[in-house]
Scaffold this active site. Structure first.
Site, PDB file in Angstrom:
ATOM      1  N   LYS A 285       0.822  -1.217   0.000  1.00  0.00           N
ATOM      2  CA  LYS A 285       0.000   0.000   0.000  1.00  0.00           C
ATOM      3  C   LYS A 285       0.856   1.268   0.000  1.00  0.00           C
ATOM      4  O   LYS A 285       0.491   2.259  -0.650  1.00  0.00           O
ATOM      5  CB  LYS A 285      -0.949   0.013   1.192  1.00  0.00           C
ATOM      6  CG  LYS A 285      -0.299   0.168   2.545  1.00  0.00           C
ATOM      7  CD  LYS A 285      -1.330   0.184   3.659  1.00  0.00           C
ATOM      8  CE  LYS A 285      -0.672   0.310   5.022  1.00  0.00           C
ATOM      9  NZ  LYS A 285       0.017   1.594   5.221  1.00  0.00           N
ATOM     10  N   THR A 286       1.984   1.249   0.709  1.00  0.00           N
ATOM     11  CA  THR A 286       2.829   2.450   0.736  1.00  0.00           C
ATOM     12  C   THR A 286       3.376   2.748  -0.652  1.00  0.00           C
ATOM     13  O   THR A 286       3.476   3.903  -1.063  1.00  0.00           O
ATOM     14  CB  THR A 286       3.979   2.269   1.741  1.00  0.00           C
ATOM     15  OG1 THR A 286       3.444   1.926   3.017  1.00  0.00           O
ATOM     16  CG2 THR A 286       4.784   3.547   1.872  1.00  0.00           C
TER      17      THR A 286
ATOM     18  N   ASP B 152      -3.859   7.372   4.658  1.00  0.00           N
ATOM     19  CA  ASP B 152      -3.291   6.055   4.918  1.00  0.00           C
ATOM     20  C   ASP B 152      -3.961   5.466   6.156  1.00  0.00           C
ATOM     21  O   ASP B 152      -4.400   6.194   7.048  1.00  0.00           O
ATOM     22  CB  ASP B 152      -1.782   6.195   5.141  1.00  0.00           C
ATOM     23  CG  ASP B 152      -1.073   4.854   5.186  1.00  0.00           C
ATOM     24  OD1 ASP B 152      -1.674   3.850   4.748  1.00  0.00           O
ATOM     25  OD2 ASP B 152       0.080   4.812   5.656  1.00  0.00           O
ATOM     26  N   GLU B 153      -4.030   4.130   6.231  1.00  0.00           N
ATOM     27  CA  GLU B 153      -4.639   3.433   7.374  1.00  0.00           C
ATOM     28  C   GLU B 153      -6.056   3.961   7.651  1.00  0.00           C
ATOM     29  O   GLU B 153      -6.416   4.266   8.792  1.00  0.00           O
ATOM     30  CB  GLU B 153      -3.762   3.586   8.633  1.00  0.00           C
ATOM     31  CG  GLU B 153      -2.331   3.136   8.469  1.00  0.00           C
ATOM     32  CD  GLU B 153      -2.164   1.624   8.415  1.00  0.00           C
ATOM     33  OE1 GLU B 153      -3.178   0.918   8.350  1.00  0.00           O
ATOM     34  OE2 GLU B 153      -1.009   1.154   8.416  1.00  0.00           O
TER      35      GLU B 153
ATOM     36  N   GLN C 206      -8.066  -5.202   9.197  1.00  0.00           N
ATOM     37  CA  GLN C 206      -7.052  -4.825  10.183  1.00  0.00           C
ATOM     38  C   GLN C 206      -7.512  -3.663  11.059  1.00  0.00           C
ATOM     39  O   GLN C 206      -6.694  -2.960  11.646  1.00  0.00           O
ATOM     40  CB  GLN C 206      -5.735  -4.476   9.479  1.00  0.00           C
ATOM     41  CG  GLN C 206      -5.124  -5.659   8.735  1.00  0.00           C
ATOM     42  CD  GLN C 206      -3.748  -5.357   8.181  1.00  0.00           C
ATOM     43  OE1 GLN C 206      -2.766  -5.244   8.910  1.00  0.00           O
ATOM     44  NE2 GLN C 206      -3.663  -5.232   6.860  1.00  0.00           N
TER      45      GLN C 206
ATOM     46  N   ARG D 237       1.735 -11.402  10.304  1.00  0.00           N
ATOM     47  CA  ARG D 237       3.050 -10.792  10.582  1.00  0.00           C
ATOM     48  C   ARG D 237       4.177 -11.719  10.134  1.00  0.00           C
ATOM     49  O   ARG D 237       5.317 -11.297   9.978  1.00  0.00           O
ATOM     50  CB  ARG D 237       3.232 -10.513  12.078  1.00  0.00           C
ATOM     51  CG  ARG D 237       2.276  -9.513  12.727  1.00  0.00           C
ATOM     52  CD  ARG D 237       2.099  -8.239  11.965  1.00  0.00           C
ATOM     53  NE  ARG D 237       0.953  -8.332  11.069  1.00  0.00           N
ATOM     54  CZ  ARG D 237       0.711  -7.493  10.064  1.00  0.00           C
ATOM     55  NH1 ARG D 237       1.553  -6.527   9.798  1.00  0.00           N
ATOM     56  NH2 ARG D 237      -0.354  -7.635   9.305  1.00  0.00           N
TER      57      ARG D 237
END
Length: 673
Positions: free
Chosen positions: A31-32, A216-217, A247, A604
């Site tokens: 995503k970044t 973002d997020e 998330q 993770r």
């Protein structure tokens, strides 16, 4: 800019620049990369850097994103505004908060100062602050502000005593903020929205300037942040929201999953792009995570996949008790280390902080270095808070909370009796405390010699207020601390010489921090700006967990692990009442969020994943049987390798049945109920 290295959905997200866009970015989906490429693409299309606003949730994320974009696009990207929500709000308020009746120079209160205001309000309402936790009241106020509501008692049978206490305290808390010319962290979102709503010229100014918004997020936004975004978006609605509803794990601090689930209702006519290719984990790990999260009833359907097929099966470890669980984890980490696996590529994750103790002991027995992420913060240390309180009183004479903290630190003969009587006089005369202190010589009920001591203290503050106004902030602060003998007093009250040295070192670090700020800001540097930056930075980073240092195993909560990745992950305590948790601080269980938390933990891991549980745990001195987590039943049996520490190795013929029987799951393989 070359977009050939982006996969098709990533490319679509970058090239869709007009109108609302929701980018559903699953775990490890890049995503970044999408956000940074989208910003550079806008610049390539001729959009001015000043017209782009990107917001995220931590200073670290904002800084890294700005650095990446500048690296990709060069100096033309320097005017970009990439910041946290709260830093953007603070900048807006610095220019225009006076329109709502605040002073042009306002303070941002930290958590300690907020709690002091809460306790004062409780005393004024005759509420026992020993019976009611001020921190719980503050949390309730914060939640109300985040949802843009006013605390009110709930209907009979639905609320509790804290609802009543919060409703009583809230008006006095707000008055206390205004009296100090201060705002709290939540006001940095609420008040900018109010300004944009109430003043058309401001609304036009910001919507005309920021033509492209990126968030973002997005799954971490609350109601107040959503309303600020809507106000900034105006009629153009060029909002690109990047996030993952799977998330959303911060509802306890206001995050509202409906913001992302109902994006099209808040920003109509938009487009949705799903990033489902994962660049982090092996497929076996993704299959397990997909199976667990698919059971959530309300979510944006997506299925993560990777071209990293195969991988070791997930080791599902059943231990007799938590000590056995911890010893197994330590033994496996020791084995991995002997095989050449770097310790900083290994993480141990758990639902609650209390689960770390047995693991810490087991790692120490094996002489394995580790770091527990989320320990006490530098600016929470007593001596540091005292120095900062001096700065606050000098920068903002109306800050009574900080004044009461340091009036006799170090001891200068102004005791509790003196201050209690001065506070009473201030209330009776309806004047600020500092004015009552200036009149101390006129008051007859103060202890002998107290008026002179108070006058000396007030004179010292005024001298240093004038000195700080002239600049050289670090130099002046060092002079102040030397004059009042602060370091000597810190050493004197330390339990040991080593502790005294640590306290003095902490004080020196505060002065060094002030000096670094002064060098960065140059002539614009002043004490109040430094304090506001400090308060903002510490609050924005307080929930951001950072990776452990090199050569150490990382121990952290599932909440702290979001956004991080490790080669090997141990996920502890896969049991009912732990994961999913039974509910925190009397609140009811939030099962969909607990499932999302499990999904975050599973994803993770890059290569190897262990899930452990204990058959019993000690509670109030007794061994209590534990029930396996319901989430284990969702993982297809063929993805799992059972490690039962109390049983011999299984035979090949009954392997699947044995796994499910030993876990107490029953039913058919693959999660069927």
């Amino acid at each position: 800019m070359d977009l050939s290295k982006l996969n098709p959905p990533q490319r679509e997200a970058v090239l869709t620049t007009e109108g609302p866009l929701l980018v559903l970015a699953g775990a490890g989906s890049g995503k970044t990369r999408v956000i940074t490429h989208r910003i550079v693409h806008l610049l390539d299309e001729g959009v001015s850097a000043r017209a782009i606003l990107a917001v995220t949730f931590t200073n670290k994320a904002a800084t890294e994103m700005k650095e990446r974009v500048v690296h990709m696009a060069g100096k033309r990207a320097q005017p970009l505004t990439i910041s946290t929500f709260h830093a953007f709000g603070a900048d807006l308020l610095r220019e225009d908060l006076y329109r709502l009746g605040w002073p042009r120079k306002f303070a941002i209160l930290d958590t300690g100062d907020q709690l002091a205001l809460i306790r004062r309000a409780m005393r004024e309402r005759r509420i026992d602050d020993r019976a009611f936790d001020a921190r719980k009241v503050l949390t309730a106020i914060s939640r109300a502000k985040n949802s843009n509501t006013v605390p009110e008692p709930r209907p009979e049978g639905l609320g509790d005593d804290y609802d009543l206490v919060t409703a009583e305290v809230f008006p006095l808390y707000q008055l206390g903020l205004r009296a100090q010319g201060a705002v709290d962290f939540d006001d940095l979102i609420i008040l900018p929205t109010q300004l944009l709503r109430d003043f058309e010229d401001l609304r036009e100014k910001y919507t005309r300037r920021f033509r492209y918004l990126l968030v973002d997020e997005f799954q971490d936004t609350n109601v107040a942040q959503l309303e600020l975004l809507q106000a900034l978006a105006g009629t153009r609605r060029n909002v690109c929201a990047v996030g993952d509803d799977d998330q959303c794990i911060y509802s306890w601090r206001g995050a509202e999953v409906r913001n992302i689930l109902d994006f099209d209702r808040f920003f109509p006519g938009g487009k949705e792009v799903r990033l489902e290719q994962n660049y982090r984990s092996m497929q076996v790990i993704l299959d397990a995570a997909n199976a667990v999260i698919a059971q959530n009833p309300e979510r944006k359907a997506k299925k993560m996949w990777t071209d990293r097929s195969g991988g070791d099966r997930i080791k599902l470890v059943v231990a007799h008790g938590e000590e056995d669980e911890a010893r197994y984890v330590a033994s496996e980490i020791h084995r991995c280390a002997q095989d050449g696996v770097p310790l900083d590529s290994i993480a141990v994750l758990y639902r609650t902080n209390g689960q770390s103790r047995p693991v810490e002991e087991a790692l120490r027995e094996k002489s394995l270095p580790y770091e527990v992420v989320g320990g006490s913060e530098f600016f929470d240390r007593r001596e540091v808070k005292d120095v900062v309180a001096y700065f606050k009183v000098i920068a903002n004479p109306r800050d009574e909370v900080s004044l009461l903290r340091i009036v006799n630190v170090p001891a200068r003969g102004i005791g509790d009796v003196t201050m209690e009587r001065l506070v009473a006089h201030a209330r009776r005369l309806e004047v600020p405390l500092q004015e009552a202190m200036d009149r101390a010589g006129e008051l007859e009920d103060l202890p002998r010699g107290a008026a002179e001591k108070v006058a000396e203290f007030r004179g010292m503050l005024q001298r240093y207020r004038a000195a700080f106004d002239k600049g050289n902030l670090a130099e002046v602060s060092a002079q102040l601390l030397e004059e009042i003998g602060f370091k000597d007093a810190a050493r004197l009250h330390a339990p040991s010489a080593a502790a005294g040295d640590r306290k003095v070192k902490s004080v020196d670090q505060v002065v060094a921090s002030l000096g670094a700020f002064e060098r960065r800001e140059g002539k614009k540097a002043d004490l109040l700006t430094y304090l506001n930056r400090l308060s903002l930075d510490s609050r924005e980073e307080e929930d951001e967990e950072l990776p452990a240092g090199k050569g150490r195993v990382t121990l952290m909560t599932l909440h702290g692990s979001k956004g991080l990745e490790y080669r090997i992950v141990f996920l502890l305590g896969a049991e009912e009442d732990l994961l999913p948790h039974s509910g925190m601080q009397g609140e009811s269980q939030n099962l969909p969020e607990e499932r999302r938390l499990a999904y975050v933990g599973l994803t993770r891991a890059r290569e190897i994943l262990y899930i452990t549980r204990a058959a019993t745990r000690v509670k109030r001195g007794k061994e209590v049987p534990r029930t396996p987590s319901r989430f284990l039943a969702d993982i297809p049996a063929e993805l799992v390798e059972l490690v039962d520490l109390d049983a011999p190795p299984p035979g090949p013929s009954n392997y699947t049945d044995m796994i499910r029987a030993r876990l107490g799951l029953g039913g058919a393989p693959g999660g069927a109920k």
